[in-house]
Design a protein around this motif. Structure first.
Motif, PDB file in Angstrom:
ATOM      1  N   UNK A 313       0.796  -1.050   0.008  1.00  0.00           N
ATOM      2  CA  UNK A 313       0.031  -0.114   0.162  1.00  0.00           C
ATOM      3  C   UNK A 313       0.750   1.226  -0.013  1.00  0.00           C
ATOM      4  N   UNK A 314       0.474   2.237  -0.883  1.00  0.00           N
ATOM      5  CA  UNK A 314       1.306   3.456  -0.704  1.00  0.00           C
ATOM      6  C   UNK A 314       0.073   4.567  -0.266  1.00  0.00           C
ATOM      7  N   UNK A 325       6.577   7.879  -8.925  1.00  0.00           N
ATOM      8  CA  UNK A 325       7.196   7.058  -7.790  1.00  0.00           C
ATOM      9  C   UNK A 325       6.195   6.087  -7.082  1.00  0.00           C
ATOM     10  N   UNK A 326       5.232   6.753  -6.610  1.00  0.00           N
ATOM     11  CA  UNK A 326       4.223   5.752  -5.878  1.00  0.00           C
ATOM     12  C   UNK A 326       3.675   4.612  -6.598  1.00  0.00           C
ATOM     13  N   UNK A 337      -3.491   4.572  -2.548  1.00  0.00           N
ATOM     14  CA  UNK A 337      -4.637   5.312  -2.053  1.00  0.00           C
ATOM     15  C   UNK A 337      -4.373   6.690  -1.802  1.00  0.00           C
ATOM     16  N   UNK A 338      -5.018   7.544  -2.253  1.00  0.00           N
ATOM     17  CA  UNK A 338      -4.797   8.906  -2.461  1.00  0.00           C
ATOM     18  C   UNK A 338      -6.052   9.616  -1.813  1.00  0.00           C
ATOM     19  N   UNK A 362      -6.896   4.091  -5.685  1.00  0.00           N
ATOM     20  CA  UNK A 362      -7.979   4.240  -5.080  1.00  0.00           C
ATOM     21  C   UNK A 362      -8.092   5.727  -4.535  1.00  0.00           C
ATOM     22  N   UNK A 363      -9.210   6.561  -4.694  1.00  0.00           N
ATOM     23  CA  UNK A 363      -9.456   7.799  -4.065  1.00  0.00           C
ATOM     24  C   UNK A 363     -10.320   7.861  -2.882  1.00  0.00           C
ATOM     25  N   UNK A 364      -9.985   8.294  -2.018  1.00  0.00           N
ATOM     26  CA  UNK A 364     -10.700   8.407  -0.720  1.00  0.00           C
ATOM     27  C   UNK A 364     -10.839   9.959  -0.135  1.00  0.00           C
TER      28      UNK A 364
END
Length: 457
Positions: A313-314, A325-326, A337-338, A362-364
């Motif tokens: 996970x990043x 890079x992520x 996840x951003x 994934x956007x949160x």
């Protein structure tokens, strides 16, 4: 206001005593003026000054409507959305207030020529509107920053999908950087009894955001043993992500920007740390060109720390500076996840490393009420601790916001509102005594360096 504070802090005062004081007709607040919305047009972001746009002045007290609560704010905190508000970036918040006002009814009150900002608070319920059942005058509370209408079916699976979901104090008015604040009853959470007002005010937005982003099925669904890369691991968001990873049995790989911040990450219990400034990572060779050789060097460094494993996970929030890079360093089948883009909203990455390795992005965004309640429960239980490093009085709120804008901070920056001094509000000294060192960890570590890349540290 002085009588109000005395009643709140008196061990002998009853809710009836607080109610008998009545509600002031006006209150102090940190406000932006609609007339200033073009103040920074053409001014580079790093040259904008919150002191030019933020004003502390008296504003009329709103009357709580059905389902609403007026809170006496003892302390608040600064978030990146506070910085964005004060600098009118990426757009003026008054556009959001106008859109909200067009809904009519109670929402119409939010479209004003001024904006009371701030998305955190700790305080005491002063007055409840019609239909509020859970909360009473005198209850000690903190506020969840998400406001929803829930008149659309989309919001009833996950309230964050409500078309009328907004961030209180950013996309709504009557925020927490003030002596009083207006919230919906469905934003309130119990204050941790072992924390001071300023400590209790600081986790809200960032803790619940990190919780949804890492822990929940809507985010990365972190599990025991996962390798989690955390950018800005001792910043406002990262300091909670690091704690949540450790509490959940994961292995945080903490990216920081100085030896002092590396030491602070170790004090949280992290063992795998990358000082990106000392190791000289430069993911962009110029403002328009990324350098994949730096991604590869970064990936090798991660594997050196993990014993040859890539990250599962990043935890992303810097955005443009780090996103390429992520995506690259995430393992095959892993997750980026951003929740933000503090270093730029336009992300670029090599899509071959995403689709051919079955990775996910994934956007949160913040958290729903249930998630915020669970995240706050960890604070109440003393399992996750505040990362408050410094406080300012409300009269000096512009300097508090500027310190976050220029990344001269670590952890969270607090703001005293009605509370006349730090250290008040503790009602469970025994629990506090068991966690005193952890509570004060960020206060006792002096970190004043800046990050020239624009990435939160």
């Amino acid at each position: 206001m002085r009588e109000l504070v005395e009643a709140i802090e008196s061990p002998d005062a009853a809710p009836a005593d607080l109610a008998a004081l009545g509600v002031p007709h006006s209150y102090r607040a940190a406000v932006l003026h609609k007339a200033d919305a073009g103040l920074f047009d053409g001014v580079p972001l790093r040259e904008r000054r919150p002191a030019d746009s933020l004003h502390v002045e008296e504003v009329p007290t709103p009357e709580p409507g059905p389902g609403e609560v007026l809170v006496a704010v003892m302390a608040s905190a600064v978030n990146y959305n506070t910085v964005w508000s004060a600098l009118f970036t990426p757009v003026s918040t008054f556009a959001s207030l106008e859109r909200y006002g067009r809904l009519g009814g109670l929402a119409a009150r939010h479209d004003l020529p001024y904006h009371v900002i701030g998305s955190d608070l700790a305080g005491v319920v002063l007055k409840c509107g019609q239909g509020v059942r859970r909360w009473r005058t005198g209850d000690r509370v903190v506020a969840h920053c998400v406001s929803v209408e829930l008149e659309d079916p989309e919001g009833h699976g996950d309230p964050m999908l409500d078309p009328e979901q907004r961030i209180w104090g950013y996309e709504t008015n009557f925020g927490g950087l003030a002596d009083l604040a207006l919230v919906k009853a469905t934003q309130l959470l119990p204050k941790a009894a072992h924390l001071t007002w300023e400590e209790a005010a600081s986790p809200g937005l960032v803790n619940s955001t990190a919780y949804r982003q890492l822990v929940t099925p809507q985010g990365a669904g972190m599990k025991q043993g996962d390798n989690v890369l955390i950018w800005g691991a001792v910043g406002g968001l990262g300091s909670y992500a690091t704690q949540l990873a450790l509490a959940g049995g994961a292995n945080p790989i903490c990216v920081v920007s100085s030896p002092e911040k590396a030491a602070l990450a170790r004090s949280l219990g992290a063992e795998l740390i990358i000082d990106r400034s000392a190791e000289g990572y430069r993911f962009w060779s110029d403002p328009h060109t990324q350098d994949p050789t730096e991604w590869k060097r970064f990936g090798r460094r991660i594997r050196d720390l993990t014993g040859g494993e890539d990250v599962d996970i990043v935890f992303e929030h810097p955005g443009r500076e780090t996103f390429g890079a992520s995506v690259y360093v995430t393992r095959k089948g892993g997750t980026v996840v951003t929740c933000a883009s503090t270093a730029g909203y336009v992300h670029e990455y090599d899509n071959r490393y995403l689709w051919m390795s079955l990775k996910r992005i994934i956007g949160t965004h913040c958290a729903n009420y249930r998630e915020a309640w669970l995240a706050n429960r960890l604070i109440v239980q003393g399992r996750i601790h505040p990362t408050l490093s410094r406080t300012y009085p409300l009269t000096d709120v512009a300097r508090a916001v500027d310190s976050v804008h220029r990344n001269e901070h670590h952890g969270k920056i607090g703001v005293l509102c009605l509370s006349p001094t730090e250290g008040l509000g503790v009602t469970d000294p025994e629990l506090r005594a068991r966690h005193e060192d952890a509570i004060n960890r960020f206060r006792t570590t002096a970190v004043t360096d800046r990050v020239v890349t624009g990435v939160a540290a």
